[in-house]
Design an enzyme around this catalytic site. Structure first.
Site, PDB file in Angstrom:
ATOM      1  N   ASP A   8      59.523 -71.961  70.879  1.00 35.26           N
ATOM      2  CA  ASP A   8      59.592 -70.666  69.721  1.00 35.26           C
ATOM      3  C   ASP A   8      59.662 -71.425  68.574  1.00 35.26           C
ATOM      4  OD1 ASP A   8      59.363 -68.097  69.071  1.00 35.26           O
ATOM      5  OD2 ASP A   8      61.588 -68.289  68.267  1.00 35.26           O
ATOM      6  N   ARG A  62      53.843 -70.926  61.706  1.00 36.49           N
ATOM      7  CA  ARG A  62      53.408 -69.238  61.869  1.00 36.49           C
ATOM      8  C   ARG A  62      54.332 -69.601  60.140  1.00 36.49           C
ATOM      9  NH1 ARG A  62      56.211 -65.994  65.003  1.00 36.49           N
ATOM     10  NH2 ARG A  62      55.566 -64.137  64.025  1.00 36.49           N
ATOM     11  N   SER A 115      57.894 -64.019  70.249  1.00 39.22           N
ATOM     12  CA  SER A 115      59.274 -65.385  69.930  1.00 39.22           C
ATOM     13  C   SER A 115      60.386 -64.277  70.073  1.00 39.22           C
ATOM     14  CB  SER A 115      58.918 -65.198  68.172  1.00 39.22           C
ATOM     15  OG  SER A 115      60.119 -65.802  67.397  1.00 39.22           O
ATOM     16  N   LYS A 121      63.832 -65.559  73.523  1.00 41.66           N
ATOM     17  CA  LYS A 121      65.086 -65.316  73.344  1.00 41.66           C
ATOM     18  C   LYS A 121      65.845 -64.756  74.288  1.00 41.66           C
ATOM     19  CE  LYS A 121      64.599 -65.523  68.705  1.00 41.66           C
ATOM     20  NZ  LYS A 121      63.199 -65.791  68.124  1.00 41.66           N
ATOM     21  N   HIS A 145      68.982 -56.648  70.946  1.00 39.88           N
ATOM     22  CA  HIS A 145      68.471 -57.039  69.496  1.00 39.88           C
ATOM     23  C   HIS A 145      67.702 -55.449  69.200  1.00 39.88           C
ATOM     24  CE1 HIS A 145      66.341 -60.412  67.842  1.00 39.88           C
ATOM     25  NE2 HIS A 145      64.969 -59.381  66.959  1.00 39.88           N
TER      26      HIS A 145
END
Length: 433
Positions: free
Chosen positions: A161, A168, A183, A187, A82
Site C-alpha cells: 500500500d 498513485r 488502501s 491496513k 477508521h
C-alpha cells in the site's frame, strides 16, 4: 503469465483472477514489476473499476504483503475504527477509552498526519512522555490489562500500500474508489481487528465532496470487510466545517479530555457517541446501536472513560496529570483573536482553510519531514448558525511568533457571515449497506 497480459485484461474491462491480482501485488512490492507498468495498471483500474471480488482480492494481497498482527491472545472481539480524515477530528482519542470502558477491547494502530493537521500519534505525543512504540507482546498485554492501547504502525504494515499510494499520488489515480477502499482496508485488516467501524467524511473538508461519493466509498469498504470475514459497518458524517472547535495537537487532546468529561462541543460529543454505540454492537456487547449509545453515554457521565484514558497515558509512559492540569501541555508564546468584520450569522466555514492555516502555524506537515509543534493551532469560538457581533472574536490563533497576520487573514477568508441564520447541515447521514 506475463504481467502485460494482466494489464491488457484490465485495460479492456475484463475481470481479473485472484492469482493475477496477487501476482501484481507481490511483483510490485518486490520490484519485479516496474513503475511504468504499475502506473498503467492503476490507470486501467481508475477508468475500468474493479468488481467487489477483485477489490477484496487486492485488499487481501496488500494486507499480506507485510506484517499481519495476530491479536488472538487478546480476550474478546477486537474492534477498530477508521476515519477518512477531516479537520479537528479527535474521535479516536475519545472513542478508545469510551469503548474500552464499556468492556470492548480496542487494540489500535495509528499513523502520523500529513497535510492539514497532525495524526492521532502526533496528538498523543503532545502528552508529555507519551510513547507510541510498543512491542507486540507489550501491546497485547496492555490491552488485556486496561482494555486499550494506541501505538504506531509497524514499518512493514502493508508495504504494498505504501508503494502504491506513492505511485498513485504522482499518476493522478488517487481519486479511485477501488484504490481508496483497498488502501484503507488493507491496513485495517493487517492490524488484526475482528470488526471495523468506518467514519466516511463528506463535504468541503473531506476527500469525498458529495454524499453520493461518500456512499460509494462506504459501500466498497463495507463489502471488502465483509468479504474477508470482518464485521464492518459505516457511517457518513459531515465535514463541511471543522469537527469540534480545536485544531492543533495539544489543543485537540484538551478538547478530547473535555469531551470525555461530558463537557465537549456538541458535534464532537454526538459523533463520538454514535460511533461508540456502533463499536459496541460490532464488539457484540450490545444488540442495538441505541443501547450502545446509552452505554457509551453512561461511561462518559460516570467518569469511567476518563479513568481509562488516565490508565492508557500511564501505561504508555505519559504524564496522566495533564488530564486535570492543562498547563502541563506545551504552551504557545502568542495568542491573537480573529475578529468578526460585521454583525450577522456564520453561514459557512471552509474546513480546509482552517486546516491549512493550522498547518502553516506548525500543527501539521507540508512534507513528511516537517516537525510538528504540539502547542500551536486554532480554537473556533463560532460555528455555522452562531450569531456574531462586529469586533467579537470568532477564533483564536495560538502561535510561536507574533507574525500571525497571514493565518488571521486565512481564517477570516474561511468564515462567511450573512444576514440570516441558517441551520447547520446534519452531522450524520443515514447509510444502508
Amino acid at each position: 503469465m506475463r504481467f502485460v497480459d494482466t494489464l491488457e485484461k484490465k485495460r479492456n474491462g475484463e475481470e481479473l483472477m485472484t492469482e493475477e491480482i496477487e501476482s501484481f501485488v507481490q511483483g510490485y512490492t518486490e520490484g519485479t514489476i516496474p513503475d511504468y507498468q504499475a502506473s498503467a495498471f492503476l490507470m486501467a483500474i481508475y477508468f475500468q473499476g474493479m468488481t467487489p471480488r477483485e477489490q477484496g482480492d487486492l485488499t487481501q494481497a496488500m494486507a499480506r504483503s507485510g506484517d499481519v498482527l495476530d491479536l488472538s491472545l487478546i480476550d474478546g472481539v477486537k474492534v477498530d475504527k477508521h476515519s477518512t480524515g477531516g479537520v479537528g477530528d479527535t474521535t479516536t482519542l475519545i472513542l478508545v477509552p469510551l469503548v474500552a470502558a464499556c468492556g470492548v477491547p480496542v487494540a489500535k494502530m495509528s499513523g502520523r498526519g500529513l497535510g492539514h493537521t497532525g495524526g492521532t500519534l502526533d496528538k498523543l505525543e503532545a502528552i508529555p512522555g507519551f510513547h507510541i512504540e510498543r512491542t507486540e507482546r507489550e501491546f497485547i498485554e496492555q490491552v488485556n490489562t486496561i482494555g486499550a492501547a494506541v501505538i504506531g504502525q509497524t514499518g512493514n504494515l502493508a508495504p504494498a500500500d505504501k508503494k502504491l499510494y506513492a505511485l498513485r499520488d504522482v499518476t493522478a489515480t488517487v481519486n479511485s474508489i477501488p484504490l481508496i477502499a483497498s488502501s484503507i482496508m488493507s491496513k485495517k485488516i493487517a492490524s488484526g481487528a475482528d470488526a471495523i467501524v468506518l467514519d466516511v467524511k463528506v463535504g468541503d473538508g473531506a476527500f469525498m465532496k458529495t454524499k453520493e461519493e461518500a456512499e460509494e466509498l462506504a459501500r466498497a469498504m463495507v463489502a471488502i470487510g465483509e468479504a474477508v470475514g470482518r464485521h464492518t459497518s459505516a457511517v457518513i458524517s459531515n465535514m463541511d466545517e471543522p469537527l469540534g472547535r480545536a485544531v492543533g495537537n495539544a489543543l485537540e487532546v484538551q478538547e478530547a479530555i473535555d469531551t470525555l468529561r461530558g463537557e465537549g462541543p456538541a458535534d464532537l460529543t454526538e459523533l463520538s457517541i454514535q460511533l461508540g454505540g456502533r463499536m459496541l454492537v460490532a464488539g457484540q456487547r450490545v444488540d442495538t446501536v441505541e443501547e450502545g449509545r446509552l452505554r457509551i453515554r453512561e461511561a462518559m457521565d460516570s467518569g469511567r472513560a476518563l479513568d481509562v484514558f488516565r490508565q492508557l497515558i500511564e501505561a504508555q509512559g505519559g504524564d496522566a496529570s495533564v488530564v486535570d492540569d492543562f498547563s502541563l501541555f506545551a504552551q504557545a508564546d502568542y495568542e491573537e483573536d480573529v475578529l468578526a468584520k460585521r454583525d450577522g450569522y456564520v453561514t459557512h466555514i471552509v474546513a480546509n482553510e482552517i486546516g491549512l492555516a493550522s498547518m502553516k502555524l506548525g500543527a501539521g506537515r507540508a512534507t513528511k519531514d516537517d516537525q510538528i509543534d504540539p502547542a500551536v493551532g486554532i480554537v473556533l469560538h463560532k460555528k455555522v448558525g452562531d450569531a456574531v457581533r462586529q469586533g467579537e472574536p470568532i477564533a483564536t490563533v495560538y502561535a510561536q511568533s507574533e507574525h500571525v497576520a497571514p493565518s488571521v487573514a486565512q481564517i477570516e477568508r474561511a468564515y462567511t457571515i450573512g444576514d440570516e441564520r441558517i441551520e447547520p447541515k446534519p452531522l450524520l447521514y443515514l447509510f444502508e449497506k
